[in-house]
Design a protein around this motif. Structure first.
Motif, PDB file in Angstrom:
ATOM      1  N   GLY A 177      71.150  89.292 -11.850  1.00  0.00           N
ATOM      2  CA  GLY A 177      70.609  89.959 -13.031  1.00  0.00           C
ATOM      3  C   GLY A 177      69.092  90.047 -12.986  1.00  0.00           C
ATOM      4  N   ILE A 178      68.426  88.959 -12.576  1.00  0.00           N
ATOM      5  CA  ILE A 178      66.964  88.961 -12.456  1.00  0.00           C
ATOM      6  C   ILE A 178      66.531  89.994 -11.421  1.00  0.00           C
ATOM      7  CG2 ILE A 178      64.969  87.600 -11.725  1.00  0.00           C
ATOM      8  CD1 ILE A 178      66.397  85.137 -12.869  1.00  0.00           C
ATOM      9  N   GLY A 249      62.203  88.284 -18.074  1.00  0.00           N
ATOM     10  CA  GLY A 249      62.928  87.867 -19.269  1.00  0.00           C
ATOM     11  C   GLY A 249      62.160  86.875 -20.106  1.00  0.00           C
ATOM     12  N   GLN A 250      61.043  86.382 -19.587  1.00  0.00           N
ATOM     13  CA  GLN A 250      60.249  85.413 -20.321  1.00  0.00           C
ATOM     14  C   GLN A 250      58.851  85.387 -19.731  1.00  0.00           C
ATOM     15  OE1 GLN A 250      61.490  81.299 -20.100  1.00  0.00           O
ATOM     16  NE2 GLN A 250      60.760  80.891 -22.149  1.00  0.00           N
ATOM     17  N   ILE A 262      60.142  89.550 -28.142  1.00  0.00           N
ATOM     18  CA  ILE A 262      60.753  90.735 -27.564  1.00  0.00           C
ATOM     19  C   ILE A 262      61.852  90.309 -26.605  1.00  0.00           C
ATOM     20  CG2 ILE A 262      60.352  92.828 -26.234  1.00  0.00           C
ATOM     21  CD1 ILE A 262      57.460  92.728 -27.100  1.00  0.00           C
ATOM     22  N   GLY A 263      63.059  90.789 -26.830  1.00  0.00           N
ATOM     23  CA  GLY A 263      64.161  90.488 -25.936  1.00  0.00           C
ATOM     24  C   GLY A 263      64.112  91.352 -24.696  1.00  0.00           C
ATOM     25  N   VAL A 264      64.956  91.009 -23.717  1.00  0.00           N
ATOM     26  CA  VAL A 264      64.969  91.744 -22.454  1.00  0.00           C
ATOM     27  C   VAL A 264      65.381  93.197 -22.673  1.00  0.00           C
ATOM     28  CG1 VAL A 264      66.053  91.881 -20.194  1.00  0.00           C
ATOM     29  CG2 VAL A 264      65.411  89.663 -21.118  1.00  0.00           C
ATOM     30  N   ALA A 265      66.409  93.421 -23.482  1.00  0.00           N
ATOM     31  CA  ALA A 265      66.874  94.785 -23.714  1.00  0.00           C
ATOM     32  C   ALA A 265      65.787  95.629 -24.378  1.00  0.00           C
ATOM     33  CB  ALA A 265      68.130  94.768 -24.581  1.00  0.00           C
ATOM     34  N   LEU A 268      63.084  96.419 -21.785  1.00  0.00           N
ATOM     35  CA  LEU A 268      63.495  97.504 -20.884  1.00  0.00           C
ATOM     36  C   LEU A 268      63.388  98.855 -21.578  1.00  0.00           C
ATOM     37  CD1 LEU A 268      66.607  95.829 -19.203  1.00  0.00           C
ATOM     38  CD2 LEU A 268      64.470  96.463 -18.057  1.00  0.00           C
ATOM     39  N   ALA A 269      63.798  98.906 -22.848  1.00  0.00           N
ATOM     40  CA  ALA A 269      63.703 100.158 -23.603  1.00  0.00           C
ATOM     41  C   ALA A 269      62.249 100.562 -23.805  1.00  0.00           C
ATOM     42  CB  ALA A 269      64.409 100.010 -24.951  1.00  0.00           C
ATOM     43  N   GLY A 270      61.390  99.588 -24.091  1.00  0.00           N
ATOM     44  CA  GLY A 270      59.977  99.888 -24.268  1.00  0.00           C
ATOM     45  C   GLY A 270      59.335 100.400 -22.993  1.00  0.00           C
ATOM     46  N   LEU A 271      59.693  99.788 -21.865  1.00  0.00           N
ATOM     47  CA  LEU A 271      59.152 100.241 -20.583  1.00  0.00           C
ATOM     48  C   LEU A 271      59.638 101.657 -20.266  1.00  0.00           C
ATOM     49  CD1 LEU A 271      57.529  99.631 -18.021  1.00  0.00           C
ATOM     50  CD2 LEU A 271      59.592  98.600 -17.052  1.00  0.00           C
ATOM     51  N   ALA A 272      60.923 101.914 -20.542  1.00  0.00           N
ATOM     52  CA  ALA A 272      61.462 103.256 -20.313  1.00  0.00           C
ATOM     53  C   ALA A 272      60.740 104.292 -21.173  1.00  0.00           C
ATOM     54  CB  ALA A 272      62.964 103.270 -20.616  1.00  0.00           C
ATOM     55  N   ALA A 273      60.376 103.899 -22.391  1.00  0.00           N
ATOM     56  CA  ALA A 273      59.639 104.817 -23.273  1.00  0.00           C
ATOM     57  C   ALA A 273      58.260 105.134 -22.696  1.00  0.00           C
ATOM     58  CB  ALA A 273      59.510 104.206 -24.665  1.00  0.00           C
TER      59      ALA A 273
END
Length: 292
Positions: A177-178, A249-250, A262-265, A268-273
């Motif tokens: 996962g990492i 993740g941390q 900020i959680g991992v999900a 990831l969404a913020g980076l995609a934005a």
């Protein structure tokens, strides 16, 4: 277009140098993480022989814990593909900077050499041209990411095998996962660099912008944290920081006893934005502006 862009990446020296520097930087951090406990123990032993307190006595317990390679949090940090080690946030890491520069070079080389004009004559669709560049840079980022995963696995195995009493504290599913998140973040950083390159067009200017971003972002974070007494999490949404949180993740703040908001999900969404905004803006200007 994809094969043409891959040929450019394979046949020029810069992408190879960038990949080697990224892997070497990650390997150096792994080596320092492995050696740090032994260095502290040696300094403590020397201090004890002179009747004075060693450096470990002056360290906060949280900082001292970062040298415990048997700890699960430290092992996750070693597995992070951004290669910043257990205490790194990734904001100015070598791997982060290398991937941004790789994307910037891919976005500006054709403008620098004038090759963008014959390319556009052969392939009139500028969207196809940019998609070819994005796909090729993503493949290059994944190749570098696989090499970084091998370095992180070797580093962690060496740390666990050589540290007395240390055992592997993370499972295979967590390791995968990492690495999967890390590969995604590497591609995203490459696309951020590509978007900057297409927007700026000038190769030197694009690299300056990328390097400035890598150094200015942590300074802005420090200033805001100082003014808000550490109570503001708005700066955690900046692109490089959010990428580091998405990958590991941390961040360092959480590892040193702080609170991650900020959680991992969400990361990831913020980076995609960020990627969508920067690369999307580059695509719009690429389609509308003259090539010369």
């Amino acid at each position: 277009m994809f094969r043409a862009e891959m040929l450019k990446l394979r046949s020029t020296r810069s992408p190879w140098v960038i990949g080697i520097v990224a892997v070497a930087g990650a390997a150096l951090v792994q080596a320092l993480t492995i050696l740090m406990p032994r260095v502290l123990q040696g300094l403590d032993a020397f201090a004890a022989s002179t009747g004075s307190a060693g450096p470990s006595a002056d360290l906060m317990p949280e900082l001292g814990a970062l040298t415990d390679v048997g700890d699960a949090t430290v092992q996750r940090g070693m597995l992070d593909l951004l290669g910043n080690g257990p205490s790194g946030t990734g904001s100015v890491g070598v791997v982060t900077l290398c991937l941004l520069i790789l994307g910037a070079l891919a976005g500006t080389t054709d403008f620098r050499t004038g090759g963008i004009v014959p390319t556009a004559l052969v392939v009139p669709s500028r969207t196809r041209i940019l998609l070819g560049k994005a796909t090729a840079t993503a493949v290059a980022a994944l190749v570098i990411g696989v090499a970084l995963a091998l370095v992180s696995a070797l580093g962690l195995a060496t740390a666990v095998l050589t540290a007395p009493g240390a055992e592997l504290a993370v499972g295979a599913d967590e390791i995968l996962g990492i690495w999967a998140r890390g590969l995604g973040v590497l591609v995203a950083f490459t696309w951020l660099g590509l978007g900057i390159g297409v927007l700026v067009r000038g190769q030197v200017a694009a690299i300056v912008v990328v390097v400035a971003l890598a150094f200015v972002e942590p300074m802005v974070q420090a200033i805001v944290a100082l003014l808000s007494a550490g109570g503001s999490s708005a700066m955690s949404w900046l692109p490089l920081t959010i990428g580091a949180l998405a990958s590991a993740g941390q961040g360092a703040g959480g590892m040193l006893g702080g609170t991650e908001t900020i959680g991992v999900a969400a990361a990831l969404a913020g980076l995609a934005a960020w990627v969508a905004v920067v690369l999307g803006s580059g695509a719009v200007t690429f389609r509308r502006r003259d090539l010369l």
